[in-house]
Design a protein around this motif. Structure first.
Motif, PDB file in Angstrom:
ATOM      1  N   ILE A   3       7.591  13.735 -13.460  1.00 63.84           N
ATOM      2  CA  ILE A   3       6.684  12.820 -14.165  1.00 63.84           C
ATOM      3  C   ILE A   3       5.311  12.830 -13.506  1.00 63.84           C
ATOM      4  O   ILE A   3       4.281  12.863 -14.187  1.00 63.84           O
ATOM      5  CB  ILE A   3       7.276  11.399 -14.184  1.00 63.84           C
ATOM      6  N   LEU A   4       5.273  12.806 -12.176  1.00 65.81           N
ATOM      7  CA  LEU A   4       3.995  12.861 -11.459  1.00 65.81           C
ATOM      8  C   LEU A   4       3.249  14.143 -11.797  1.00 65.81           C
ATOM      9  O   LEU A   4       2.039  14.123 -12.057  1.00 65.81           O
ATOM     10  CB  LEU A   4       4.230  12.770  -9.951  1.00 65.81           C
ATOM     11  N   GLU A   5       3.968  15.248 -11.814  1.00 65.91           N
ATOM     12  CA  GLU A   5       3.332  16.532 -12.086  1.00 65.91           C
ATOM     13  C   GLU A   5       2.778  16.595 -13.502  1.00 65.91           C
ATOM     14  O   GLU A   5       1.698  17.142 -13.732  1.00 65.91           O
ATOM     15  CB  GLU A   5       4.340  17.665 -11.845  1.00 65.91           C
ATOM     16  N   LYS A   6       3.507  16.020 -14.462  1.00 67.83           N
ATOM     17  CA  LYS A   6       3.026  15.984 -15.847  1.00 67.83           C
ATOM     18  C   LYS A   6       1.754  15.158 -15.972  1.00 67.83           C
ATOM     19  O   LYS A   6       0.958  15.363 -16.894  1.00 67.83           O
ATOM     20  CB  LYS A   6       4.106  15.421 -16.770  1.00 67.83           C
ATOM     21  N   ASN A   7       1.581  14.223 -15.054  1.00 70.90           N
ATOM     22  CA  ASN A   7       0.381  13.372 -15.060  1.00 70.90           C
ATOM     23  C   ASN A   7      -0.668  13.861 -14.058  1.00 70.90           C
ATOM     24  O   ASN A   7      -1.586  13.112 -13.711  1.00 70.90           O
ATOM     25  CB  ASN A   7       0.773  11.925 -14.746  1.00 70.90           C
ATOM     26  N   ASN A   8      -0.517  15.120 -13.625  1.00 68.46           N
ATOM     27  CA  ASN A   8      -1.474  15.761 -12.702  1.00 68.46           C
ATOM     28  C   ASN A   8      -1.637  14.988 -11.395  1.00 68.46           C
ATOM     29  O   ASN A   8      -2.741  14.866 -10.860  1.00 68.46           O
ATOM     30  CB  ASN A   8      -2.834  15.934 -13.390  1.00 68.46           C
TER      31      ASN A   8
ATOM     32  N   ASN B  82       0.810  -1.222   0.000  1.00 63.48           N
ATOM     33  CA  ASN B  82       0.000   0.000   0.000  1.00 63.48           C
ATOM     34  C   ASN B  82       0.843   1.271   0.000  1.00 63.48           C
ATOM     35  O   ASN B  82       0.324   2.355  -0.270  1.00 63.48           O
ATOM     36  CB  ASN B  82      -0.920   0.024   1.224  1.00 63.48           C
ATOM     37  N   LYS B  83       2.152   1.125   0.307  1.00 73.14           N
ATOM     38  CA  LYS B  83       3.029   2.291   0.345  1.00 73.14           C
ATOM     39  C   LYS B  83       4.299   1.992  -0.464  1.00 73.14           C
ATOM     40  O   LYS B  83       5.065   1.106  -0.114  1.00 73.14           O
ATOM     41  CB  LYS B  83       3.387   2.647   1.793  1.00 73.14           C
ATOM     42  N   ILE B  84       4.471   2.739  -1.554  1.00 67.94           N
ATOM     43  CA  ILE B  84       5.585   2.507  -2.475  1.00 67.94           C
ATOM     44  C   ILE B  84       6.494   3.730  -2.516  1.00 67.94           C
ATOM     45  O   ILE B  84       6.017   4.863  -2.642  1.00 67.94           O
ATOM     46  CB  ILE B  84       5.072   2.222  -3.904  1.00 67.94           C
ATOM     47  N   ILE B  85       7.800   3.489  -2.420  1.00 71.43           N
ATOM     48  CA  ILE B  85       8.792   4.516  -2.721  1.00 71.43           C
ATOM     49  C   ILE B  85       9.459   4.114  -4.032  1.00 71.43           C
ATOM     50  O   ILE B  85       9.891   2.971  -4.186  1.00 71.43           O
ATOM     51  CB  ILE B  85       9.851   4.643  -1.612  1.00 71.43           C
ATOM     52  N   CYS B  86       9.519   5.040  -4.988  1.00 68.32           N
ATOM     53  CA  CYS B  86      10.125   4.728  -6.289  1.00 68.32           C
ATOM     54  C   CYS B  86      11.226   5.735  -6.601  1.00 68.32           C
ATOM     55  O   CYS B  86      10.961   6.933  -6.711  1.00 68.32           O
ATOM     56  CB  CYS B  86       9.068   4.735  -7.389  1.00 68.32           C
ATOM     57  N   LEU B  87      12.437   5.230  -6.778  1.00 70.31           N
ATOM     58  CA  LEU B  87      13.592   6.065  -7.098  1.00 70.31           C
ATOM     59  C   LEU B  87      14.107   5.741  -8.498  1.00 70.31           C
ATOM     60  O   LEU B  87      15.307   5.678  -8.744  1.00 70.31           O
ATOM     61  CB  LEU B  87      14.700   5.863  -6.058  1.00 70.31           C
ATOM     62  N   SER B  88      13.175   5.537  -9.420  1.00 70.59           N
ATOM     63  CA  SER B  88      13.514   5.240 -10.812  1.00 70.59           C
ATOM     64  C   SER B  88      12.449   5.851 -11.717  1.00 70.59           C
ATOM     65  O   SER B  88      11.299   5.403 -11.709  1.00 70.59           O
ATOM     66  CB  SER B  88      13.584   3.728 -11.036  1.00 70.59           C
ATOM     67  N   PRO B  89      12.786   6.880 -12.495  1.00 67.54           N
ATOM     68  CA  PRO B  89      11.785   7.546 -13.339  1.00 67.54           C
ATOM     69  C   PRO B  89      11.060   6.606 -14.301  1.00 67.54           C
ATOM     70  O   PRO B  89       9.842   6.715 -14.480  1.00 67.54           O
ATOM     71  CB  PRO B  89      12.614   8.591 -14.102  1.00 67.54           C
ATOM     72  N   SER B  90      11.795   5.684 -14.926  1.00 67.25           N
ATOM     73  CA  SER B  90      11.145   4.777 -15.874  1.00 67.25           C
ATOM     74  C   SER B  90      10.123   3.885 -15.175  1.00 67.25           C
ATOM     75  O   SER B  90       9.048   3.596 -15.727  1.00 67.25           O
ATOM     76  CB  SER B  90      12.185   3.917 -16.597  1.00 67.25           C
ATOM     77  N   ILE B  91      10.428   3.466 -13.946  1.00 64.99           N
ATOM     78  CA  ILE B  91       9.496   2.627 -13.198  1.00 64.99           C
ATOM     79  C   ILE B  91       8.312   3.443 -12.692  1.00 64.99           C
ATOM     80  O   ILE B  91       7.182   2.949 -12.644  1.00 64.99           O
ATOM     81  CB  ILE B  91      10.220   1.930 -12.031  1.00 64.99           C
ATOM     82  N   THR B  92       8.549   4.700 -12.354  1.00 66.75           N
ATOM     83  CA  THR B  92       7.445   5.577 -11.932  1.00 66.75           C
ATOM     84  C   THR B  92       6.394   5.662 -13.034  1.00 66.75           C
ATOM     85  O   THR B  92       5.190   5.599 -12.768  1.00 66.75           O
ATOM     86  CB  THR B  92       7.979   6.981 -11.588  1.00 66.75           C
ATOM     87  N   GLU B  93       6.834   5.788 -14.281  1.00 69.08           N
ATOM     88  CA  GLU B  93       5.887   5.863 -15.397  1.00 69.08           C
ATOM     89  C   GLU B  93       5.085   4.566 -15.514  1.00 69.08           C
ATOM     90  O   GLU B  93       3.875   4.598 -15.791  1.00 69.08           O
ATOM     91  CB  GLU B  93       6.630   6.144 -16.707  1.00 69.08           C
TER      92      GLU B  93
END
Length: 316
Positions: free
Chosen positions: A80-85, A48-59
């Protein structure tokens, strides 16, 4: 009769206790699996709680439907998060290259996705974080299209979203095949254009040879990498680019202002065909190694061969 009731009560208590224990074990069960770097990892049953330190994986996490579980990211993923609102205002933002392990631990995530750029050392090593009971999955940036597919399958398995992962990979492969069918015709007609793809600007020019997904992409659209005789990611000289005299120049450099103009105005490069014909194109961060390479693939294809790819219709 009274003894029977006592026996029955005791029996029911034992049965209920067994069922309760089994239920607890199920809720606390884990998945033992190898991450994409071949490390043995333990994945919790519920994430339920994810930390992601990889831009490609964030997408990928966004498109697989897990954005609402992301509690912290690196600075590139924040964009990337901001671009996806997706609101990141309350998130802890980390330096992808040198993340603060103590702060990561304090957030108590269910799982942490990192790539090989993140440097943990000493008491804050990945092993030390794992020893605290946290799950850390290392997913190196994949060099090939097959590797990208496997990254998506891996995330689907870890997050129990295999069907969604299959769907994303299927659409990616279908789109690639549509583009490749046009690219193959271009090769048959011997209309291949040569390409220099710049991912590091002057004074430290950087590009790639074969066994890199970007080289695969150049081949798929029907073009030819000027460094096809070399392997993997490479430092290159100006002389080697000048000698190859490419028809097309792509750049994904985003750390200088207007990278296409910078290339077009290089004095020593004015005799290159791509410069003379103003065939220099910017390929944005959609060239990250994940399923969104399709966006970059379309842009590359239509930049080089606008007529051939004019009526291209894809699943997007």
């Amino acid at each position: 009769m009274k003894n029977f009731q006592i026996f029955l009560s005791a029996f029911l208590f034992i049965i209920i206790s067994i069922i309760s224990c089994n239920s607890d074990n199920k809720n606390n069960s884990v998945l033992q699996i190898k991450d994409r770097a071949e490390n043995e990892i333990t994945v919790p049953e519920n994430i339920n709680k994810i930390i992601c330190l990889s831009p490609s994986i964030t997408e990928i996490l966004i498109d697989i439907g897990e954005a609402n579980k992301i509690i912290s990211v690196d600075s590139y993923s924040k964009e990337i998060l901001e671009k996806n609102n997706i609101d990141s205002s309350e998130m802890q933002i980390f330096d992808m290259m040198n993340p603060d392990a103590e702060k990561i631990i304090s957030l108590n995530p269910d799982i942490i996705f990192v790539n090989t750029f993140s440097v943990f050392s000493g008491k804050s090593s990945i092993d030390a974080i794992k020893n605290l009971g946290l799950s850390v999955a290392v997913i190196p940036n994949s060099d090939t299209l097959i590797g990208i597919e496997d990254d998506i399958y891996f995330l689907g398995k870890v997050l129990k979203l295999e069907d969604k992962a299959e769907e994303i990979v299927f659409e990616m492969k279908e789109n690639i095949e549509k583009i490749k069918s046009i690219g193959d015709k271009i090769k048959i007609e011997e209309n291949q254009k040569t390409v220099y793809f710049e991912i590091g600007s002057i004074p430290n020019l950087y590009s790639f040879g074969t066994n890199v997904y970007l080289d695969d992409m150049i081949n798929i659209i029907g073009a030819k990498n000027i460094f096809e005789d070399r392997n993997s990611w490479i430092a290159v000289s100006e002389e080697s680019v000048l000698s190859a005299n490419p028809d097309i120049i792509f750049t994904s450099v985003d750390y200088i202002e207007n990278p296409t103009n910078e290339i077009l105005n290089r004095k020593a490069w004015q005799n290159i065909k791509a410069i003379q014909n103003k065939e220099v194109y910017f390929i944005p961060s959609s060239s990250l190694p994940n399923h969104n390479i399709i966006k970059a693939l379309i842009l590359m294809a239509k930049s080089i061969y606008p007529n051939e790819y004019r009526e291209l219709d894809l699943f997007l």
